[in-house]
Design a protein around this motif. Sequence first.
Motif, PDB file in Angstrom:
ATOM      1  N   ILE A   1       1.725   6.647  -6.963  1.00  0.00           N
ATOM      2  CA  ILE A   1       0.660   7.555  -7.411  1.00  0.00           C
ATOM      3  C   ILE A   1       1.066   9.002  -7.191  1.00  0.00           C
ATOM      4  O   ILE A   1       0.828   9.860  -8.054  1.00  0.00           O
ATOM      5  CB  ILE A   1      -0.662   7.220  -6.688  1.00  0.00           C
ATOM      6  CG1 ILE A   1      -1.192   5.880  -7.204  1.00  0.00           C
ATOM      7  CG2 ILE A   1      -1.696   8.315  -6.891  1.00  0.00           C
ATOM      8  CD1 ILE A   1      -2.375   5.340  -6.440  1.00  0.00           C
ATOM      9  N   CYS A   2       1.699   9.306  -6.073  1.00  0.00           N
ATOM     10  CA  CYS A   2       2.150  10.675  -5.816  1.00  0.00           C
ATOM     11  C   CYS A   2       3.190  11.126  -6.838  1.00  0.00           C
ATOM     12  O   CYS A   2       3.144  12.256  -7.316  1.00  0.00           O
ATOM     13  CB  CYS A   2       2.736  10.778  -4.410  1.00  0.00           C
ATOM     14  SG  CYS A   2       1.516  10.652  -3.111  1.00  0.00           S
TER      15      CYS A   2
ATOM     16  N   ILE B   1       3.645   9.917  -9.936  1.00  0.00           N
ATOM     17  CA  ILE B   1       3.035  10.001 -11.263  1.00  0.00           C
ATOM     18  C   ILE B   1       2.153  11.249 -11.375  1.00  0.00           C
ATOM     19  O   ILE B   1       2.125  11.911 -12.408  1.00  0.00           O
ATOM     20  CB  ILE B   1       2.214   8.730 -11.568  1.00  0.00           C
ATOM     21  CG1 ILE B   1       3.131   7.533 -11.683  1.00  0.00           C
ATOM     22  CG2 ILE B   1       1.399   8.889 -12.837  1.00  0.00           C
ATOM     23  CD1 ILE B   1       4.166   7.640 -12.779  1.00  0.00           C
ATOM     24  N   SER B   2       1.435  11.591 -10.325  1.00  0.00           N
ATOM     25  CA  SER B   2       0.527  12.744 -10.407  1.00  0.00           C
ATOM     26  C   SER B   2       1.282  14.060 -10.549  1.00  0.00           C
ATOM     27  O   SER B   2       0.730  15.038 -11.037  1.00  0.00           O
ATOM     28  CB  SER B   2      -0.385  12.788  -9.189  1.00  0.00           C
ATOM     29  OG  SER B   2       0.364  13.064  -8.021  1.00  0.00           O
ATOM     30  N   GLN B   3       2.536  14.105 -10.159  1.00  0.00           N
ATOM     31  CA  GLN B   3       3.331  15.316 -10.275  1.00  0.00           C
ATOM     32  C   GLN B   3       4.041  15.421 -11.613  1.00  0.00           C
ATOM     33  O   GLN B   3       4.621  16.440 -11.930  1.00  0.00           O
ATOM     34  CB  GLN B   3       4.364  15.377  -9.148  1.00  0.00           C
ATOM     35  CG  GLN B   3       3.748  15.463  -7.787  1.00  0.00           C
ATOM     36  CD  GLN B   3       2.938  16.725  -7.580  1.00  0.00           C
ATOM     37  OE1 GLN B   3       3.338  17.784  -8.024  1.00  0.00           O
ATOM     38  NE2 GLN B   3       1.802  16.602  -6.947  1.00  0.00           N
ATOM     39  N   ALA B   4       3.995  14.396 -12.420  1.00  0.00           N
ATOM     40  CA  ALA B   4       4.750  14.362 -13.668  1.00  0.00           C
ATOM     41  C   ALA B   4       3.860  14.663 -14.868  1.00  0.00           C
ATOM     42  O   ALA B   4       3.757  13.889 -15.790  1.00  0.00           O
ATOM     43  CB  ALA B   4       5.419  13.005 -13.831  1.00  0.00           C
ATOM     44  N   GLN B   5       3.194  15.794 -14.837  1.00  0.00           N
ATOM     45  CA  GLN B   5       2.338  16.186 -15.946  1.00  0.00           C
ATOM     46  C   GLN B   5       3.081  17.177 -16.814  1.00  0.00           C
ATOM     47  O   GLN B   5       3.785  18.041 -16.327  1.00  0.00           O
ATOM     48  CB  GLN B   5       1.051  16.790 -15.436  1.00  0.00           C
ATOM     49  CG  GLN B   5       0.223  15.806 -14.640  1.00  0.00           C
ATOM     50  CD  GLN B   5      -1.021  16.438 -14.074  1.00  0.00           C
ATOM     51  OE1 GLN B   5      -1.258  17.609 -14.249  1.00  0.00           O
ATOM     52  NE2 GLN B   5      -1.819  15.651 -13.397  1.00  0.00           N
TER      53      GLN B   5
ATOM     54  N   LYS C   1       0.835  -1.205   0.000  1.00  0.00           N
ATOM     55  CA  LYS C   1       0.000   0.000   0.000  1.00  0.00           C
ATOM     56  C   LYS C   1       0.870   1.256   0.000  1.00  0.00           C
ATOM     57  O   LYS C   1       0.577   2.231  -0.687  1.00  0.00           O
ATOM     58  CB  LYS C   1      -0.926   0.017   1.218  1.00  0.00           C
ATOM     59  CG  LYS C   1      -2.060  -0.950   1.131  1.00  0.00           C
ATOM     60  CD  LYS C   1      -2.931  -0.850   2.377  1.00  0.00           C
ATOM     61  CE  LYS C   1      -4.071  -1.831   2.352  1.00  0.00           C
ATOM     62  NZ  LYS C   1      -4.884  -1.750   3.580  1.00  0.00           N
ATOM     63  N   PHE C   2       1.937   1.242   0.774  1.00  0.00           N
ATOM     64  CA  PHE C   2       2.843   2.385   0.832  1.00  0.00           C
ATOM     65  C   PHE C   2       3.491   2.634  -0.524  1.00  0.00           C
ATOM     66  O   PHE C   2       3.555   3.760  -1.005  1.00  0.00           O
ATOM     67  CB  PHE C   2       3.925   2.153   1.896  1.00  0.00           C
ATOM     68  CG  PHE C   2       5.005   3.186   1.905  1.00  0.00           C
ATOM     69  CD1 PHE C   2       4.773   4.444   2.436  1.00  0.00           C
ATOM     70  CD2 PHE C   2       6.253   2.902   1.375  1.00  0.00           C
ATOM     71  CE1 PHE C   2       5.767   5.403   2.435  1.00  0.00           C
ATOM     72  CE2 PHE C   2       7.250   3.854   1.365  1.00  0.00           C
ATOM     73  CZ  PHE C   2       7.008   5.111   1.905  1.00  0.00           C
ATOM     74  N   LEU C   3       3.965   1.564  -1.170  1.00  0.00           N
ATOM     75  CA  LEU C   3       4.618   1.713  -2.469  1.00  0.00           C
ATOM     76  C   LEU C   3       3.645   2.187  -3.541  1.00  0.00           C
ATOM     77  O   LEU C   3       3.995   3.016  -4.383  1.00  0.00           O
ATOM     78  CB  LEU C   3       5.277   0.399  -2.881  1.00  0.00           C
ATOM     79  CG  LEU C   3       6.487  -0.014  -2.040  1.00  0.00           C
ATOM     80  CD1 LEU C   3       6.970  -1.391  -2.454  1.00  0.00           C
ATOM     81  CD2 LEU C   3       7.594   1.005  -2.130  1.00  0.00           C
ATOM     82  N   VAL C   4       2.403   1.699  -3.511  1.00  0.00           N
ATOM     83  CA  VAL C   4       1.390   2.145  -4.470  1.00  0.00           C
ATOM     84  C   VAL C   4       1.082   3.617  -4.251  1.00  0.00           C
ATOM     85  O   VAL C   4       1.002   4.397  -5.205  1.00  0.00           O
ATOM     86  CB  VAL C   4       0.113   1.276  -4.365  1.00  0.00           C
ATOM     87  CG1 VAL C   4      -1.034   1.893  -5.147  1.00  0.00           C
ATOM     88  CG2 VAL C   4       0.395  -0.127  -4.858  1.00  0.00           C
ATOM     89  N   ALA C   5       0.919   4.046  -3.011  1.00  0.00           N
ATOM     90  CA  ALA C   5       0.655   5.455  -2.713  1.00  0.00           C
ATOM     91  C   ALA C   5       1.820   6.334  -3.148  1.00  0.00           C
ATOM     92  O   ALA C   5       1.611   7.417  -3.719  1.00  0.00           O
ATOM     93  CB  ALA C   5       0.383   5.633  -1.218  1.00  0.00           C
ATOM     94  N   LEU C   6       3.033   5.884  -2.909  1.00  0.00           N
ATOM     95  CA  LEU C   6       4.213   6.639  -3.330  1.00  0.00           C
ATOM     96  C   LEU C   6       4.264   6.755  -4.847  1.00  0.00           C
ATOM     97  O   LEU C   6       4.530   7.825  -5.386  1.00  0.00           O
ATOM     98  CB  LEU C   6       5.480   5.957  -2.802  1.00  0.00           C
ATOM     99  CG  LEU C   6       6.804   6.640  -3.121  1.00  0.00           C
ATOM    100  CD1 LEU C   6       6.873   7.998  -2.450  1.00  0.00           C
ATOM    101  CD2 LEU C   6       7.953   5.772  -2.670  1.00  0.00           C
TER     102      LEU C   6
END
Length: 60
Positions: A24-25, A27-31, A17-22
């Motif tokens: 997602i964070c 990826i969401s900043q790489a726009q 869960k920690f790795l998935v959350a990390l």
Amino acid sequence: MKISEVCFELRPIKKLKFLVALFICIISQAQLISGTVLSQNDNQPIPYAKIGILNSNFGT
């Protein structure tokens, strides 16, 4: 205690869960927004044009 020690002490499901959350964070900043700014008069590219978003601190 080091971060690596904390990660290995977590249960496997919590670590996942920690790795998935990390992930997602990160990826969401790489726009990325790309495009070309064109002159309204002759439809030619404007070299070194700077753009921004109104009422924010975002821009180039």
